[in-house]
Scaffold this motif. Structure first.
Motif, PDB file in Angstrom:
ATOM      1  N   GLN A 147      40.423  26.406  30.314  1.00  0.00           N
ATOM      2  CA  GLN A 147      41.059  27.722  30.269  1.00  0.00           C
ATOM      3  C   GLN A 147      40.145  28.781  30.890  1.00  0.00           C
ATOM      4  N   ASP A 148      38.870  28.764  30.518  1.00  0.00           N
ATOM      5  CA  ASP A 148      37.933  29.765  31.024  1.00  0.00           C
ATOM      6  C   ASP A 148      37.727  29.642  32.532  1.00  0.00           C
ATOM      7  N   GLU A 149      37.724  28.426  33.054  1.00  0.00           N
ATOM      8  CA  GLU A 149      37.625  28.234  34.502  1.00  0.00           C
ATOM      9  C   GLU A 149      38.802  28.906  35.204  1.00  0.00           C
ATOM     10  N   GLY A 150      39.995  28.724  34.654  1.00  0.00           N
ATOM     11  CA  GLY A 150      41.182  29.356  35.228  1.00  0.00           C
ATOM     12  C   GLY A 150      41.134  30.870  35.125  1.00  0.00           C
ATOM     13  N   PHE A 151      40.673  31.375  33.986  1.00  0.00           N
ATOM     14  CA  PHE A 151      40.542  32.824  33.814  1.00  0.00           C
ATOM     15  C   PHE A 151      39.572  33.397  34.841  1.00  0.00           C
ATOM     16  N   GLU A 152      38.451  32.703  35.059  1.00  0.00           N
ATOM     17  CA  GLU A 152      37.458  33.182  36.025  1.00  0.00           C
ATOM     18  C   GLU A 152      38.030  33.209  37.432  1.00  0.00           C
ATOM     19  N   ALA A 153      38.806  32.189  37.801  1.00  0.00           N
ATOM     20  CA  ALA A 153      39.441  32.162  39.119  1.00  0.00           C
ATOM     21  C   ALA A 153      40.463  33.282  39.251  1.00  0.00           C
ATOM     22  N   LEU A 154      41.182  33.564  38.185  1.00  0.00           N
ATOM     23  CA  LEU A 154      42.207  34.605  38.220  1.00  0.00           C
ATOM     24  C   LEU A 154      41.614  35.988  38.461  1.00  0.00           C
ATOM     25  N   VAL A 155      40.468  36.277  37.866  1.00  0.00           N
ATOM     26  CA  VAL A 155      39.885  37.622  37.986  1.00  0.00           C
ATOM     27  C   VAL A 155      38.867  37.743  39.111  1.00  0.00           C
ATOM     28  N   GLU A 156      38.511  36.636  39.751  1.00  0.00           N
ATOM     29  CA  GLU A 156      37.526  36.699  40.833  1.00  0.00           C
ATOM     30  C   GLU A 156      38.012  37.633  41.945  1.00  0.00           C
ATOM     31  N   GLY A 157      37.167  38.570  42.322  1.00  0.00           N
ATOM     32  CA  GLY A 157      37.506  39.514  43.381  1.00  0.00           C
ATOM     33  C   GLY A 157      38.428  40.637  42.936  1.00  0.00           C
ATOM     34  N   THR A 158      38.593  40.813  41.621  1.00  0.00           N
ATOM     35  CA  THR A 158      39.469  41.872  41.102  1.00  0.00           C
ATOM     36  C   THR A 158      38.641  42.864  40.288  1.00  0.00           C
ATOM     37  N   GLN A 159      39.322  43.875  39.777  1.00  0.00           N
ATOM     38  CA  GLN A 159      38.670  44.864  38.919  1.00  0.00           C
ATOM     39  C   GLN A 159      38.778  44.503  37.437  1.00  0.00           C
ATOM     40  N   VAL A 160      39.358  43.358  37.145  1.00  0.00           N
ATOM     41  CA  VAL A 160      39.487  42.887  35.769  1.00  0.00           C
ATOM     42  C   VAL A 160      38.268  42.020  35.453  1.00  0.00           C
ATOM     43  N   THR A 161      37.600  42.323  34.368  1.00  0.00           N
ATOM     44  CA  THR A 161      36.453  41.509  33.971  1.00  0.00           C
ATOM     45  C   THR A 161      36.927  40.326  33.134  1.00  0.00           C
ATOM     46  N   ILE A 162      36.124  39.299  33.121  1.00  0.00           N
ATOM     47  CA  ILE A 162      36.449  38.126  32.300  1.00  0.00           C
ATOM     48  C   ILE A 162      36.479  38.517  30.828  1.00  0.00           C
ATOM     49  N   GLU A 163      35.612  39.435  30.428  1.00  0.00           N
ATOM     50  CA  GLU A 163      35.584  39.886  29.025  1.00  0.00           C
ATOM     51  C   GLU A 163      36.898  40.590  28.655  1.00  0.00           C
ATOM     52  N   GLU A 164      37.398  41.435  29.554  1.00  0.00           N
ATOM     53  CA  GLU A 164      38.666  42.114  29.275  1.00  0.00           C
ATOM     54  C   GLU A 164      39.802  41.109  29.170  1.00  0.00           C
ATOM     55  N   LEU A 165      39.849  40.180  30.106  1.00  0.00           N
ATOM     56  CA  LEU A 165      40.906  39.178  30.085  1.00  0.00           C
ATOM     57  C   LEU A 165      40.866  38.365  28.799  1.00  0.00           C
ATOM     58  N   LYS A 166      39.665  37.921  28.412  1.00  0.00           N
ATOM     59  CA  LYS A 166      39.541  37.131  27.189  1.00  0.00           C
ATOM     60  C   LYS A 166      39.895  37.935  25.947  1.00  0.00           C
ATOM     61  N   SER A 167      39.692  39.239  25.986  1.00  0.00           N
ATOM     62  CA  SER A 167      40.040  40.051  24.815  1.00  0.00           C
ATOM     63  C   SER A 167      41.551  40.291  24.717  1.00  0.00           C
ATOM     64  N   LYS A 168      42.249  40.305  25.856  1.00  0.00           N
ATOM     65  CA  LYS A 168      43.689  40.579  25.851  1.00  0.00           C
ATOM     66  C   LYS A 168      44.550  39.316  25.807  1.00  0.00           C
ATOM     67  N   ALA A 169      44.013  38.214  26.272  1.00  0.00           N
ATOM     68  CA  ALA A 169      44.798  36.976  26.363  1.00  0.00           C
ATOM     69  C   ALA A 169      45.322  36.455  25.028  1.00  0.00           C
ATOM     70  N   PRO A 170      44.574  36.576  23.915  1.00  0.00           N
ATOM     71  CA  PRO A 170      45.109  36.021  22.663  1.00  0.00           C
ATOM     72  C   PRO A 170      46.431  36.651  22.213  1.00  0.00           C
ATOM     73  N   SER A 171      46.719  37.867  22.655  1.00  0.00           N
ATOM     74  CA  SER A 171      47.954  38.532  22.212  1.00  0.00           C
ATOM     75  C   SER A 171      48.971  38.666  23.346  1.00  0.00           C
ATOM     76  N   ASN A 172      48.910  37.785  24.337  1.00  0.00           N
ATOM     77  CA  ASN A 172      49.838  37.800  25.470  1.00  0.00           C
ATOM     78  C   ASN A 172      49.738  39.114  26.245  1.00  0.00           C
ATOM     79  N   TRP A 173      48.970  39.119  27.308  1.00  0.00           N
ATOM     80  CA  TRP A 173      48.776  40.318  28.126  1.00  0.00           C
ATOM     81  C   TRP A 173      49.838  40.362  29.211  1.00  0.00           C
ATOM     82  N   TYR A 174      50.764  41.310  29.100  1.00  0.00           N
ATOM     83  CA  TYR A 174      51.796  41.545  30.106  1.00  0.00           C
ATOM     84  C   TYR A 174      51.291  42.616  31.066  1.00  0.00           C
ATOM     85  N   ILE A 175      51.388  42.339  32.360  1.00  0.00           N
ATOM     86  CA  ILE A 175      50.878  43.244  33.377  1.00  0.00           C
ATOM     87  C   ILE A 175      51.986  43.509  34.385  1.00  0.00           C
TER      88      ILE A 175
END
Length: 190
Positions: A147-175
């Protein structure tokens, strides 16, 4: 009020060679492989998807095919999310570099943690129970690594940090598409 569209800036996105919709499952994977085989080898490859989610391993398998195609042939691959790119759809999207991702107007991404439903049955001599629990713990820990490998690939080159993604993912982050573009998760909206 009429929305202005910049779709004319990206004419390649008008006719994706691969069009996927529905649950990410074995059927979608087979459909993907067939369309990929018939997509021809010239010019950029455009893949569109609309999905409410499904099997993350099938999404990873499709993503690996895209990555291998890019690495072995140098062919440009473009992602176009339509309407809903949820769960395993976002996993698939992570196989494309952020500057090769697009969404249509009013599309949404949904990112969440992997889900496991499991029951551990303990029965037998005490010395046989610990390995059963250890095996389940190993499965959970490896799933978190994937899961973390996929999260890192998703945010690579973006303004979203892995920490932010991991904090929002448990409650379904709709963007919404506009936020996805503003945060660099996609290059643009068409």
């Amino acid at each position: 009020m009429t929305k202005t569209s910049n779709a004319t800036n990206y004419p390649l996105l008008a006719n994706p060679q691969i069009q996927l919709h529905g649950p990410v499952d074995n059927f979608m994977y087979e459909n993907f492989k067939n369309q990929l085989a018939n997509a021809g080898g010239d010019g950029p490859l455009v893949v569109s998807i609309t999905t409410l989610g499904g099997d993350p391993e099938m999404a990873r398998a499709m993503g690996d095919s895209i990555r291998l195609l890019r690495e072995y042939t140098g062919r440009e691959t473009l992602f176009l999310g339509k309407v809903a790119v949820y769960s395993a759809g976002a996993t698939f999207m992570s196989a494309f570099p952020a500057d090769k991702r697009f969404l249509t107007h009013n599309s949404r991404l949904m990112i969440h943690e992997r889900i496991m439903n499991s029951t551990v049955q303990l029965s037998g001599p005490l010395n046989t129970l610990a390995p059963v629990l250890l095996a389940k713990l190993n499965e959970i820990q490896d799933s978190i690594r994937i899961q973390d490998e996929g999260f890192e690939a998703l945010v690579e080159g973006t303004q979203v940090t892995i920490e932010e993604l991991k904090s929002k993912a448990p409650s379904n982050w709709y963007i919404e598409a506009t936020e996805a573009r503003a945060r660099g998760l996609v290059l643009d909206i068409i």
